[in-house]
Design an enzyme around this catalytic site. Structure first.
Site, PDB file in Angstrom:
ATOM      1  N   GLY A  72      29.175  96.677  90.087  1.00  0.00           N
ATOM      2  CA  GLY A  72      29.140  98.045  89.605  1.00  0.00           C
ATOM      3  C   GLY A  72      30.493  98.674  89.792  1.00  0.00           C
ATOM      4  O   GLY A  72      31.446  98.013  90.190  1.00  0.00           O
ATOM      5  N   ASP A 123      24.309 110.992  90.876  1.00  0.00           N
ATOM      6  CA  ASP A 123      24.298 109.942  89.856  1.00  0.00           C
ATOM      7  C   ASP A 123      22.864 109.470  89.630  1.00  0.00           C
ATOM      8  O   ASP A 123      22.571 108.283  89.674  1.00  0.00           O
ATOM      9  CB  ASP A 123      25.209 108.784  90.283  1.00  0.00           C
ATOM     10  CG  ASP A 123      25.633 107.921  89.090  1.00  0.00           C
ATOM     11  OD1 ASP A 123      25.347 108.326  87.941  1.00  0.00           O
ATOM     12  OD2 ASP A 123      26.229 106.861  89.300  1.00  0.00           O
ATOM     13  N   GLY A 145      31.667  98.260  93.471  1.00  0.00           N
ATOM     14  CA  GLY A 145      31.815  96.992  94.167  1.00  0.00           C
ATOM     15  C   GLY A 145      30.823  95.957  93.674  1.00  0.00           C
ATOM     16  O   GLY A 145      30.298  96.048  92.564  1.00  0.00           O
ATOM     17  N   THR A 146      30.574  94.981  94.525  1.00  0.00           N
ATOM     18  CA  THR A 146      29.733  93.855  94.144  1.00  0.00           C
ATOM     19  C   THR A 146      28.554  93.775  95.106  1.00  0.00           C
ATOM     20  O   THR A 146      28.709  94.046  96.297  1.00  0.00           O
ATOM     21  CB  THR A 146      30.547  92.549  94.242  1.00  0.00           C
ATOM     22  OG1 THR A 146      31.781  92.768  93.583  1.00  0.00           O
ATOM     23  CG2 THR A 146      29.829  91.405  93.592  1.00  0.00           C
ATOM     24  N   VAL A 147      27.393  93.406  94.582  1.00  0.00           N
ATOM     25  CA  VAL A 147      26.221  93.257  95.437  1.00  0.00           C
ATOM     26  C   VAL A 147      25.840  91.787  95.502  1.00  0.00           C
ATOM     27  O   VAL A 147      25.774  91.104  94.480  1.00  0.00           O
ATOM     28  CB  VAL A 147      25.032  94.077  94.889  1.00  0.00           C
ATOM     29  CG1 VAL A 147      23.829  93.908  95.796  1.00  0.00           C
ATOM     30  CG2 VAL A 147      25.408  95.531  94.789  1.00  0.00           C
TER      31      VAL A 147
END
Ligand SMILES: *[C@@H]1O[C@H](CO)[C@@H](O)[C@H](O)[C@H]1NC(C)=O
Ligand SMILES: *[C@@H]1O[C@H](CO)[C@@H](O)[C@H](O)[C@H]1NC(C)=O
Ligand SMILES: *[C@@H]1O[C@H](CO)[C@@H](O)[C@H](O)[C@H]1NC(C)=O
Length: 761
Positions: A434, A551, A437-439
């Site tokens: 996203g 958001d 960052g990264t999940v």
């Protein structure tokens, strides 16, 4: 954040064996526990799963309506519904098939032989399924079907032909055979079989007319049926009547509050508004099996038994799933199909290298490494301190230490622990990327738990701030509809956040990719809206310091295994000091959901979340995306399109078909009105999140689905469960002719309620 991609991926990986099992409709009879302890598990060939139970007064069933009378004077014994004369053929997770009954009129040399037929299951947990068809076979016949419970229904069908050559093989379309559907939810019916000219001209090839209600898939009309003397027997033996069953007449949310809620652990409740009678059923959660109605509930499926992993992987069974963990020296996700554990090709040089190394060289290496890591960690520590001070880290520290609860519930993970859990942040463990960052998917080993680990992009000041922000907010928040933060790791260059793993993807995914899924009903949509709204309302008002999410959008609403909503992604959120109602910020959010007022003024209030929630609600109701590339300008933004459609009275054209079908007119109008208010241009005119919750709750209360049972009938069912009433509830009536002709009935059940209905001659 893009949890979307990862949820799809995860589904594929984890749920494959399960999806295959799901197509079986008899899961309820396949677990270890089928019936109550000390109760018979079967009668003859039929497995009798709880809530059904063998015996009339044995206490083996969930209530009187679920009794199965096993008549042992037959060999093998034959099961009947309660004390009536309907013989049970099969019980599945949601239906029961029973032996059929046929109405017939024959016109022979010795005059008319006439049988009528009616079936009555009022006051029971059963209704006629819509997979039945009312069928007439004959060449000079018409038949009526009439029902009075829970609603009046009457219809009919005509089967005619003047010549056998007109009849089409295999087609039941009015020539020699006629078929109609019946509405769902009926509990009784009677038939009347009539003729226009008593088969005078057709008796040579069609001496009789027949009428019956039976399973559509089990009956194929053939020309030979018209003069088959054993046709009645064939239908009785081969075309069952399908009945839907369920528990009580309350919907899931009502039932959960009552004290005889039937769904046990590891199961979820399914509303039966669809079948027309109300009530609910229980299903085992994903990855669990057994009888969801029997204590202790569904049990974990040990997927590892069938060894779904690659040969170089170890399978680890987890509650509701499994994980394949590659052996040392291998990389990959270890899944048996497609992805594999692949050997790292570095073994050979490493070995040689190590063997050839002198002690001195080794010493130098060790020293250099030590130095390198020493410097690096010093640098790291400095960096970390810098980040801490710059990005509210001190505040975070303070939060963590001052708040005992969050101190306890927020675990500090070591970098090593998380590296191991994510297989060193392997590509194949990425669940989504996203803006922040990264999940990664991670498996913690002690205790065993699947988690989602969020890692920001390296060295981006801005993103580290988002992370610290999220920690601060989430440690303050404890709400069942907000995704839980399990802990964090601050040892790495970029902080890592560890969350509970939410298994069922995003709301966005369910709205736009799988809107046709059976669970995604009107009731469930409203429930998800209420859950999301109450989480937001809680954030806005109940937390120690109000939080504005900033958001709110359907990709940020996750669904767990029971389809409960969980708000996620607090990277952009803001704490609002209690004495302030608005803060000035850099505008942030997602196009399509972004509050236009906030966009223009930069003044952030909790009403911006209300606007975004309005868009989510519109998305839920219409199934449309918030921004569309393919539509004309007016239709581009869902909010504009929705408001325009309301203005021009086109609400019903734009609603999702399922919503339109299941919601009542009042409910749909009220939701539309609520959306309209949420989408007001001026934030003061929008309702608060709390008001939104209250209005949605109010909506849910007056659910008046067209097929829900009338209150009187509900009472009857309750009386039944209490065993206060003692009449036979399941009856089939047949009226043989006064004279015992060549046609004798095979079923001769006589219970007090049986009554004859004679068709006019
Ligand atoms: C019951 O089982 C027996 C033996 O397993 C079988 O021969 C018979 O056809 C079955 N009867 C029914 C009604 O399924
Ligand atoms: C079993 O069936 C026989 C024959 O139809 C009937 O006479 C008898 O009453 C039944 N027994 C029970 C317990 O229902
Ligand atoms: C069905 O119709 C009859 C008479 O036409 C009426 O008395 C009865 O109340 C109706 N039943 C229902 C359930 O509407």
């Amino acid at each position: 954040m893009m949890w979307l991609k990862y949820s799809v991926l995860f589904h594929l990986v984890l749920c494959l064996p399960l999806t295959l099992a799901r197509t079986d409709t008899r899961l309820i009879t396949q677990g270890a526990t089928i019936a109550k302890p000390n109760c018979q598990r079967s009668c003859g060939n039929l497995t009798v799963p709880y809530p059904f139970g063998v015996g009339i007064e044995t206490g083996c069933s969930f209530g009187r309506g679920f009794n199965v009378n096993c008549n042992t004077s037959f060999n093998p014994p034959r099961p009947f519904i309660n004390s009536g004369n309907m013989e049970i053929i099969d019980i599945t997770d949601g239906t029961m098939s029973v032996k059929n009954w046929v109405a017939r009129r024959c016109y022979g040399p010795d005059g008319l032989r006439n049988y009528t037929m009616s079936i009555n299951v009022t006051g029971t947990p059963l209704t006629f399924s819509d997979s039945n068809r009312f069928t007439i076979v004959g060449c000079d016949d018409f038949a009526l079907i009439q029902a009075s419970s829970p609603r009046n229904f009457s219809s009919g069908c005509v089967a005619m032909c003047s010549n056998i050559s007109d009849v089409i093989e295999g087609e039941c379309t009015g020539i020699g055979c006629c078929q109609i559907e019946i509405p769902r939810g009926l509990q009784n019916f009677e038939t009347r079989l009539l003729t226009l000219s008593s088969h005078q001209t057709v008796s040579s090839f069609s001496p009789c007319g027949y009428a019956f209600l039976g399973d559509y898939d089990s009956f194929d009309f053939t020309i030979a049926n018209l003069d088959d003397p054993s046709f009645m027997q064939t239908v009785t033996d081969q075309v069952p009547v399908i009945l839907d069953w369920g528990i009580g007449s309350q919907n899931c949310s009502e039932a959960k509050r009552s004290n005889d809620y039937a769904c046990q652990q590891n199961s979820y409740c399914v509303d039966l508004a669809d079948t027309g009678r109300g009530g609910y059923r229980c299903n085992c959660s994903q990855g669990f099996q057994g009888n969801p109605y029997l204590s202790p509930g569904c049990t974990d499926i040990n997927e590892c038994q069938n060894n779904p992993c690659d040969a170089h992987a170890t399978c680890i069974n987890t509650p509701g799933g499994y994980i394949c963990s590659c052996a040392k020296g291998y990389v990959g996700d270890g899944e048996g199909d497609g992805h594999r554990c692949i050997a790292k090709n570095s073994e050979f040089p490493v070995l040689k290298f190590a063997l050839g190394m002198s002690f001195g060289f080794l010493g130098i290496i060790i020293a250099a490494t030590w130095l390198y890591f020493g410097i690096k960690s010093r640098k790291l520590m400095k960096l970390r301190e810098k980040f801490f001070q710059q990005n509210g880290g001190l505040l975070l520290k303070q939060q963590l230490s001052s708040n005992e609860v969050s101190m306890k519930s927020t675990k500090i993970f070591t970098a090593q622990e998380l590296e191991k859990a994510t297989n060193n942040y392997a590509e194949d463990r990425i669940l989504g990327r996203g803006g922040y960052g990264t999940v990664y998917k991670g498996l913690l080993t002690d205790p065993q738990q699947i988690v989602a680990i969020k890692k920001s992009r390296v060295m981006d000041q801005n993103q580290i701030e988002q992370f610290i922000n999220e920690v601060i907010i989430l440690t303050q928040v404890n709400h069942r509809n907000v995704v839980k933060l399990l802990g964090c790791c601050l040892e790495t260059e970029v902080p890592l956040l560890v969350y509970e793993y939410v298994s069922n993807g995003t709301l966005f995914h369910h709205i736009h990719n799988s809107g046709g899924m059976p669970w995604f009903s009107w009731d469930n949509r409203i429930r998800i809206a209420i859950e999301s709204a109450s989480a937001l309302s809680y954030l806005h008002s109940s937390a120690a310091m109000p939080v504005i999410h900033r958001d709110v959008k359907s990709p940020n609403i996750l669904l767990d295994e029971y389809y409960n909503a969980k708000i996620s992604d607090f990277g952009a959120s803001r704490l609002v000091p209690i004495d302030q109602t608005q803060v000035s910020t850099l505008v942030q959010g997602t196009l399509g959901y972004l509050d236009p007022e906030y966009f223009h003024t930069g003044q952030l209030t909790d009403k911006s979340d209300v606007y975004s929630f309005g868009v989510v609600l519109a998305e839920l109701m219409t199934g449309r995306k918030p921004l569309s590339n393919t539509k004309t300008d007016d239709e581009k933004s869902l909010s504009t399109f929705f408001l325009m459609s309301l203005k021009t009275n086109r609400l019903f054209q734009i609603l999702d078909p399922r919503v339109r079908r299941e919601g009542s007119l009042e409910q749909l109008q009220a939701v539309a009105e609520l959306i309209k208010r949420c989408l007001k241009l001026h934030s003061e005119e929008r309702p608060t999140m709390k008001e939104v919750v209250m209005e949605l709750e109010g909506l849910r209360k007056f659910s008046n689905h067209p097929w829900i049972l009338q209150p009187e009938v509900e009472e009857e069912v309750v009386g039944l469960m209490n065993e206060e009433e003692a009449t036979d509830l399941y009856t089939v009536t047949i009226s043989p002719p006064a004279s015992t002709g060549p046609y004798t009935m095979q079923h001769t059940g006589t219970s007090p309620l049986i009554h004859a209905i004679n068709s006019p001659r």
